[in-house]
Design an enzyme around this catalytic site. Structure first.
Site, mmCIF file in Angstrom:
data_model
loop_
_atom_site.group_PDB
_atom_site.id
_atom_site.type_symbol
_atom_site.label_atom_id
_atom_site.label_comp_id
_atom_site.label_asym_id
_atom_site.label_seq_id
_atom_site.Cartn_x
_atom_site.Cartn_y
_atom_site.Cartn_z
ATOM 1 N N GLY A 12 37.787 48.357 24.138
ATOM 2 C CA GLY A 12 36.911 48.589 25.369
ATOM 3 C C GLY A 12 35.913 47.472 25.779
ATOM 4 N N GLU A 37 40.285 48.725 18.388
ATOM 5 C CA GLU A 37 41.406 48.879 19.320
ATOM 6 C C GLU A 37 41.221 48.285 20.478
ATOM 7 O OE1 GLU A 37 41.715 53.257 20.030
ATOM 8 O OE2 GLU A 37 42.014 53.598 18.090
ATOM 9 N N GLY A 75 42.190 45.942 23.743
ATOM 10 C CA GLY A 75 43.275 45.588 24.444
ATOM 11 C C GLY A 75 42.766 44.682 25.533
ATOM 12 N N ARG A 76 42.128 45.020 26.617
ATOM 13 C CA ARG A 76 41.849 43.958 27.760
ATOM 14 C C ARG A 76 41.044 42.772 27.220
ATOM 15 N NH1 ARG A 76 40.077 46.062 32.998
ATOM 16 N NH2 ARG A 76 39.558 48.223 31.931
ATOM 17 N N CYS A 118 53.630 49.609 52.876
ATOM 18 C CA CYS A 118 53.209 50.327 54.055
ATOM 19 C C CYS A 118 52.315 51.513 53.443
ATOM 20 C CB CYS A 118 54.378 51.184 54.518
ATOM 21 S SG CYS A 118 55.481 50.226 55.320
ATOM 22 N N GLU A 119 50.976 50.922 53.192
ATOM 23 C CA GLU A 119 49.717 51.668 52.876
ATOM 24 C C GLU A 119 48.718 50.855 53.126
ATOM 25 O OE1 GLU A 119 49.706 54.674 51.616
ATOM 26 O OE2 GLU A 119 51.633 55.064 50.726
ATOM 27 N N TYR A 160 46.610 45.491 32.255
ATOM 28 C CA TYR A 160 47.114 46.426 33.347
ATOM 29 C C TYR A 160 47.472 45.818 34.563
ATOM 30 C CZ TYR A 160 44.036 48.847 29.822
ATOM 31 O OH TYR A 160 43.571 49.293 28.590
#
Length: 429
Positions: free
Chosen positions: A250, A287, A289-290, A356-357, A384
């Protein structure tokens, strides 16, 4: 007002301006675009090694296992690099297990997290010999015991406990509060540990906790750690021995002006608390990640059209929310810079994609000097990014490139239109 140059991207020193063009290490990004097109993910091998080195250097001779949280980026080349550097892996599915085993990861350094493990995934992980299952509910514990019994094995278990600590991050990436789906409430954990002790095919090996992602302040970590150590005190009185303490991941990265703590800052304080409480002998599992991959990658995209309207100016690019979901999903901020900066009058643009959003945007209200055909680099896209990409609007997913010094390697080919329908069929006439 004229645009200033960017000698290096924010938090990404391996992406830098050289001779008027943005480079990844020694490779000009406009050359990669000419060869591979856009949208295009580009990663720096040196950045991966540097980020992992910050963790390995912070260990300082203690018993620590750094398990890369691979949900952040599961490309095989990224996994292989971390395996080569000595990392373990934090996985959350049978597919992720298959990926890490494919690059030669040591199963004894794999922890299996996730709230919804299926029996076949448990079976596969038991056969592989993973280090620990991070169990998140009593029901999961009972199923794991049955699967282990059927396999004639004993399952190593850490219970993931929920300490009800506010990580002070985006609610979608907060995982340590009572209202979150993750983990076992810390007040219920002793009873579940006693159940685990009674199950013949379960071996208790640790305690696990993960409170959220993109943490900039380590005080929530330390608050959670104090609660974990109180739990370990109680387990000890119950005759339950703990061998490792998994403090999760984190740690944040710099997207704009954040100043995240270093792994050493965190671990030094963790070690101090463990020693003060008499638990300096416990193995620590992490752990991250980012913080290992986020600033090791960028997304390249080409300006298709410039649209100047009364309310907003839009730069319509060929990357979209299906390529990089974080802005639409989290309202996340990513820096955006031109690969070849130009001088001229700055205008304020929303960087939007062709899907198309109305939620299909990569950045809003950015001061840029742009022309049709310019290539932009979306910063801090190594985590991500591609791993969350999809095929919405029947769009093919981008290619991925790994740069190593002055060399570049295609580590995932761009999808083709034929691949979009390869697994589909129509009803018979």
């Amino acid at each position: 007002m004229t645009q200033t140059s960017h000698p290096a991207l924010a938090g990404q020193p391996h992406f830098h301006l050289q001779d008027g063009t943005l480079h990844a290490e020694g490779v000009a990004l406009d050359r990669l675009v000419a060869e591979h097109g856009t949208p295009l993910y580009v990663y720096s091998r040196a950045a991966l090694a540097e980020a992992y080195g910050r963790y390995s250097d912070a260990v300082n001779g203690r018993d620590v296992v750094v398990c890369y949280g691979m949900k952040a980026n599961s490309n095989l080349a990224v996994l292989k690099e971390f395996a080569r550097l000595g990392a373990g892996f934090d996985i959350v599915s049978g597919g992720e297990l298959q990926r890490v085993l494919a690059v030669g990861a040591d199963p004894a350094k794999i922890v299996f997290s996730g709230v919804g493990k299926q029996a076949w995934e448990m079976q596969t992980a038991l056969k592989a010999g993973v280090k620990s299952f991070n169990v998140e509910s009593e029901a999961e514990l009972r199923l794991l015991s049955l699967v282990a019994e059927a396999e004639g094995k004993r399952a190593p278990v850490s219970l993931r406990v929920n300490p009800d600590v506010d990580a002070q991050t985006h609610p979608y990436i907060s995982t340590g509060l009572k209202e979150n789906k993750f983990g076992i409430a810390i007040e219920d954990a002793p009873e579940v540990y006693r159940l685990a002790k009674s199950l013949a095919n379960i071996d208790i090996v640790g305690v696990d906790c993960h409170i959220g992602s993109q943490l900039i302040d380590i005080s929530p970590y330390l608050d959670a750690l104090d609660k974990l150590l109180d739990l370990v005190d109680g387990l000890k009185r119950d005759g339950i021995e703990i061998h490792h303490l998994d403090i999760g991941g984190g740690l944040g990265i710099r997207y704009t002006d954040e100043t995240p703590p270093s792994p050493k800052t965190l671990l030094d304080q963790v070690f101090d608390r463990l020693d003060a409480r008499g638990y300096g002998h416990l193995q620590i599992v992490m752990e991250p990640g980012r913080s290992l991959v986020g600033n090791a990658g960028i997304l390249l995209t080409t300006v298709q059209f410039l649209k100047h309207a009364e309310a907003r100016n839009f730069a319509i690019v060929d990357a979209a929310m299906n390529d990089l979901l974080r802005p639409a999903l989290y309202q996340a901020w990513h820096g955006v810079v031109p690969v070849k900066p130009r001088l001229g009058a700055v205008q304020i643009y929303d960087i939007v994609g062709p899907i198309c959003e109305s939620g299909d945007w990569l950045a809003k209200q950015r001061p840029l000097v742009l022309a049709q055909g310019d290539v932009l680099a979306v910063e801090s896209a190594g985590a991500y990014g591609m791993v969350m990409a999809g095929n919405y609007n029947s769009r093919v997913r981008p290619a991925e490139i790994m740069v190593d010094g002055e060399q570049s390697h295609v580590v995932r080919k761009r999808e083709t239109l034929e691949m979009l329908t390869a697994g589909e069929s129509v009803l018979p006439d």
